[in-house]
Design a protein around this motif. Structure first.
Motif, mmCIF file in Angstrom:
data_model
loop_
_atom_site.group_PDB
_atom_site.id
_atom_site.type_symbol
_atom_site.label_atom_id
_atom_site.label_comp_id
_atom_site.label_asym_id
_atom_site.label_seq_id
_atom_site.Cartn_x
_atom_site.Cartn_y
_atom_site.Cartn_z
ATOM 1 N N MET A 1 0.835 -1.203 0.000
ATOM 2 C CA MET A 1 0.000 0.000 0.000
ATOM 3 C C MET A 1 0.874 1.259 0.000
ATOM 4 S SD MET A 1 -3.046 0.426 2.735
ATOM 5 C CE MET A 1 -4.306 1.672 2.553
ATOM 6 N N GLN A 2 0.559 2.183 -0.899
ATOM 7 C CA GLN A 2 1.318 3.436 -1.016
ATOM 8 C C GLN A 2 0.355 4.606 -1.159
ATOM 9 O OE1 GLN A 2 4.669 3.591 -1.058
ATOM 10 N NE2 GLN A 2 5.054 1.383 -1.107
ATOM 11 N N LEU A 3 0.789 5.783 -0.674
ATOM 12 C CA LEU A 3 0.015 7.005 -0.891
ATOM 13 C C LEU A 3 -0.043 7.298 -2.398
ATOM 14 C CD1 LEU A 3 -1.388 9.445 0.484
ATOM 15 C CD2 LEU A 3 0.832 10.584 0.508
ATOM 16 N N PHE A 4 -1.205 7.727 -2.882
ATOM 17 C CA PHE A 4 -1.361 7.992 -4.319
ATOM 18 C C PHE A 4 -1.771 9.449 -4.586
ATOM 19 C CE2 PHE A 4 -3.918 7.546 -8.346
ATOM 20 C CZ PHE A 4 -2.835 7.283 -9.186
ATOM 21 N N GLY A 5 -2.515 10.050 -3.659
ATOM 22 C CA GLY A 5 -2.898 11.432 -3.905
ATOM 23 C C GLY A 5 -3.826 12.006 -2.855
ATOM 24 N N VAL A 6 -3.871 13.325 -2.829
ATOM 25 C CA VAL A 6 -4.786 14.075 -1.969
ATOM 26 C C VAL A 6 -5.676 14.911 -2.884
ATOM 27 C CG1 VAL A 6 -4.965 15.870 -0.193
ATOM 28 C CG2 VAL A 6 -3.126 14.167 -0.068
ATOM 29 N N TYR A 7 -6.978 14.620 -2.891
ATOM 30 C CA TYR A 7 -7.908 15.322 -3.769
ATOM 31 C C TYR A 7 -8.880 16.161 -2.941
ATOM 32 C CZ TYR A 7 -6.379 12.410 -7.707
ATOM 33 O OH TYR A 7 -5.648 11.790 -8.686
ATOM 34 N N VAL B 1 -8.193 11.115 0.525
ATOM 35 C CA VAL B 1 -6.815 10.634 0.554
ATOM 36 C C VAL B 1 -6.795 9.276 -0.151
ATOM 37 C CG1 VAL B 1 -4.868 9.968 2.004
ATOM 38 C CG2 VAL B 1 -6.325 11.896 2.677
ATOM 39 N N TYR B 2 -6.144 9.231 -1.307
ATOM 40 C CA TYR B 2 -6.112 8.019 -2.125
ATOM 41 C C TYR B 2 -4.819 7.251 -1.905
ATOM 42 C CZ TYR B 2 -10.297 7.923 -4.970
ATOM 43 O OH TYR B 2 -11.595 7.769 -5.389
ATOM 44 N N PHE B 3 -4.978 5.934 -1.758
ATOM 45 C CA PHE B 3 -3.850 5.019 -1.739
ATOM 46 C C PHE B 3 -3.938 4.143 -2.981
ATOM 47 C CE2 PHE B 3 -4.454 6.308 2.610
ATOM 48 C CZ PHE B 3 -3.168 6.441 3.092
ATOM 49 N N ARG B 4 -2.852 3.419 -3.240
ATOM 50 C CA ARG B 4 -2.869 2.380 -4.269
ATOM 51 C C ARG B 4 -2.230 1.135 -3.657
ATOM 52 N NH1 ARG B 4 2.290 1.859 -6.470
ATOM 53 N NH2 ARG B 4 3.665 3.580 -5.899
ATOM 54 N N ALA C 1 -8.892 9.871 -10.292
ATOM 55 C CA ALA C 1 -7.801 9.085 -9.695
ATOM 56 C C ALA C 1 -7.502 7.848 -10.550
ATOM 57 C CB ALA C 1 -8.167 8.680 -8.267
ATOM 58 N N MET C 2 -8.545 7.147 -11.007
ATOM 59 C CA MET C 2 -8.311 5.937 -11.799
ATOM 60 C C MET C 2 -7.714 6.250 -13.159
ATOM 61 S SD MET C 2 -11.022 2.911 -11.269
ATOM 62 C CE MET C 2 -12.526 3.859 -11.495
ATOM 63 N N LYS C 3 -8.094 7.379 -13.769
ATOM 64 C CA LYS C 3 -7.506 7.742 -15.074
ATOM 65 C C LYS C 3 -5.996 7.957 -14.926
ATOM 66 C CE LYS C 3 -11.293 8.759 -17.911
ATOM 67 N NZ LYS C 3 -12.013 9.524 -18.914
ATOM 68 N N ARG C 4 -5.606 8.619 -13.834
ATOM 69 C CA ARG C 4 -4.161 8.805 -13.601
ATOM 70 C C ARG C 4 -3.499 7.468 -13.323
ATOM 71 N NH1 ARG C 4 -0.927 10.328 -9.018
ATOM 72 N NH2 ARG C 4 -2.732 10.797 -7.720
ATOM 73 N N SER D 1 3.780 2.653 -17.285
ATOM 74 C CA SER D 1 5.226 2.733 -17.043
ATOM 75 C C SER D 1 5.598 2.161 -15.680
ATOM 76 C CB SER D 1 5.686 4.190 -17.102
ATOM 77 O OG SER D 1 5.126 4.917 -16.008
ATOM 78 N N GLY D 2 4.620 2.050 -14.794
ATOM 79 C CA GLY D 2 4.923 1.616 -13.426
ATOM 80 C C GLY D 2 5.537 2.729 -12.584
ATOM 81 N N GLU D 3 5.631 3.929 -13.157
ATOM 82 C CA GLU D 3 6.167 5.080 -12.416
ATOM 83 C C GLU D 3 4.988 5.881 -11.865
ATOM 84 O OE1 GLU D 3 9.505 6.100 -12.098
ATOM 85 O OE2 GLU D 3 10.055 4.161 -12.976
ATOM 86 N N PHE D 4 4.689 5.689 -10.579
ATOM 87 C CA PHE D 4 3.532 6.357 -9.992
ATOM 88 C C PHE D 4 3.938 7.668 -9.320
ATOM 89 C CE2 PHE D 4 2.159 1.942 -10.281
ATOM 90 C CZ PHE D 4 0.913 2.106 -10.871
ATOM 91 N N THR D 5 3.094 8.680 -9.481
ATOM 92 C CA THR D 5 3.326 9.957 -8.824
ATOM 93 C C THR D 5 2.368 10.082 -7.633
ATOM 94 O OG1 THR D 5 1.720 11.064 -10.259
ATOM 95 C CG2 THR D 5 4.032 11.079 -10.968
ATOM 96 N N ILE D 6 2.607 11.107 -6.813
ATOM 97 C CA ILE D 6 1.703 11.426 -5.702
ATOM 98 C C ILE D 6 1.379 12.909 -5.842
ATOM 99 C CG2 ILE D 6 1.393 11.461 -3.194
ATOM 100 C CD1 ILE D 6 3.827 9.513 -3.040
ATOM 101 N N ILE D 7 0.114 13.231 -6.020
ATOM 102 C CA ILE D 7 -0.228 14.634 -6.251
ATOM 103 C C ILE D 7 -1.301 15.123 -5.287
ATOM 104 C CG2 ILE D 7 0.314 14.441 -8.718
ATOM 105 C CD1 ILE D 7 -2.793 14.683 -9.135
ATOM 106 N N GLU D 8 -1.394 16.442 -5.200
ATOM 107 C CA GLU D 8 -2.512 17.093 -4.518
ATOM 108 C C GLU D 8 -3.224 17.887 -5.585
ATOM 109 O OE1 GLU D 8 -4.093 20.867 -2.486
ATOM 110 O OE2 GLU D 8 -2.646 20.608 -4.092
ATOM 111 N N ASP D 9 -4.535 17.726 -5.689
ATOM 112 C CA ASP D 9 -5.259 18.404 -6.764
ATOM 113 C C ASP D 9 -6.710 18.649 -6.344
ATOM 114 O OD1 ASP D 9 -5.563 19.607 -9.209
ATOM 115 O OD2 ASP D 9 -5.395 17.772 -10.385
ATOM 116 N N ASP D 10 -7.361 19.537 -7.086
ATOM 117 C CA ASP D 10 -8.779 19.842 -6.825
ATOM 118 C C ASP D 10 -9.670 19.070 -7.792
ATOM 119 O OD1 ASP D 10 -7.799 21.673 -5.019
ATOM 120 O OD2 ASP D 10 -8.123 23.412 -6.311
ATOM 121 N N ILE D 11 -10.776 18.572 -7.284
ATOM 122 C CA ILE D 11 -11.804 17.954 -8.114
ATOM 123 C C ILE D 11 -12.955 18.958 -8.224
ATOM 124 C CG2 ILE D 11 -13.474 16.062 -8.298
ATOM 125 C CD1 ILE D 11 -10.595 15.066 -8.486
ATOM 126 N N ILE D 12 -13.320 19.318 -9.450
ATOM 127 C CA ILE D 12 -14.447 20.228 -9.644
ATOM 128 C C ILE D 12 -15.655 19.390 -10.072
ATOM 129 C CG2 ILE D 12 -15.262 22.339 -10.776
ATOM 130 C CD1 ILE D 12 -12.621 22.731 -9.245
#
Lengths: 188, 188
Positions: free
Chosen positions: B100-106, B116-119, B157-160, B167-178
């Motif tokens: 389990m890894q942090l994936f993003g804050v939306y 708070v999304y994990f993967r 989140a799933m599209k990202r 590529s298997g290269e995952f990022t961790i982002i903070e973003d707004d959902i409108i």
């Protein structure tokens, strides 16, 4: 936060009981049946770097009055985590942030808090003591007064920041902060 | 959440007013003076991969009953974001998460929520429909029913995730959902 005794919808008396289909006791109104869920709160913070130094403010209010702190505060409705951190930085150290990036998510289970940390650089050169702050100062990594930092989460986040700023390769982590109440007693 | 009308400490009447030194209207008790702050809530979620497919559950409760969802739910007091995501995965799709890894804050400002999304990967091979779920299924990226996903944050989140899993290269982002309320009306 004090215990819930009255319903904030109808003013009726609250009883703690397990609603059907739930698995924990909740504050349920004996009059209108409204269930009051209690959830963790978010604190947003930002570590601000300027010419290799870190900007801290000295607190003038409890808890931890007189201790140095990374600008931080409770998130408000109607803002993002990022906007919340920007607001706290404006309010506490009268500064603006450039190149703002997510830095970490820290769980403080003992306080029912989640701290969302950002990192960034000082935009321009202006900073000053704002509300609830007596003094604002830039500290080089080896000048940071670790025993005078207000909260464990600030120490943990800054220690990682100071380590990672050596290489400039910053990570983003999710981690738990364990508060050592015995240790805190020595300082407060 | 309904508007606060009564103090949950003493049962007194609430008036919305700006406390001294504050910069926003708060729910203040006219009887005991207690200030009721209202803050955003945290939702924890986890995107679970198994053999190149993503595990989704179909909702049996409103909102968005009958739509597919990334396992997710409101954080409880006494748990971490990670533990909250694990609990939701257990409750909704009866599965355990490995790696389990942090994936993003939306931020969802329109809902006063922070997600708070994990993967992670499915631990073992077990999954099943749990509470509030009628069906659980693994979807290959090109099988994901995008128009039947319950919430915009899950789609984003799933599209990202689907893009980054190439590529298997995952990022961790903070973003707004409108949230586009007009678009949602078409589906609900």
């Amino acid at each position: 936060m004090p215990e819930i005794k009255f319903c904030n919808v109808c003013g009726g008396q609250i009883h703690y009981q397990q609603p059907e289909g739930d698995n924990a006791d909740r504050a349920v109104c004996s009059q209108c049946g409204h269930i009051h869920y209690e959830n963790p709160k978010i604190v947003n913070a930002c570590i601000i770097e300027h010419e290799g130094k870190i900007l801290l403010g000295k607190r003038t209010i409890p808890p931890r009055e007189g201790f140095w702190n990374v600008p931080a505060g409770f998130m408000e409705n109607g803002e993002s985590t990022r906007a919340g951190a920007r607001r706290e930085v404006r309010e506490e150290v009268c500064a603006e942030i450039a190149d703002m990036q997510l830095f970490g998510v820290y769980n403080i289970i003992q306080r029912n808090q989640v701290h969302v940390y950002f990192r960034g650089h000082l935009k321009g050169t202006h900073y000053a003591a704002g509300a609830e702050t007596s003094e604002v100062k830039l500290f080089a990594p080896d000048e940071i007064p670790w025993e005078q930092i207000a909260f464990p989460v600030g120490i943990t986040a800054m220690k990682r920041y100071v380590e990672e700023m050596k290489s400039g390769e910053f990570t983003i982590i999710e981690d738990d902060i364990i508060i050592d109440y015995e240790m805190l007693k020595k300082f407060s």
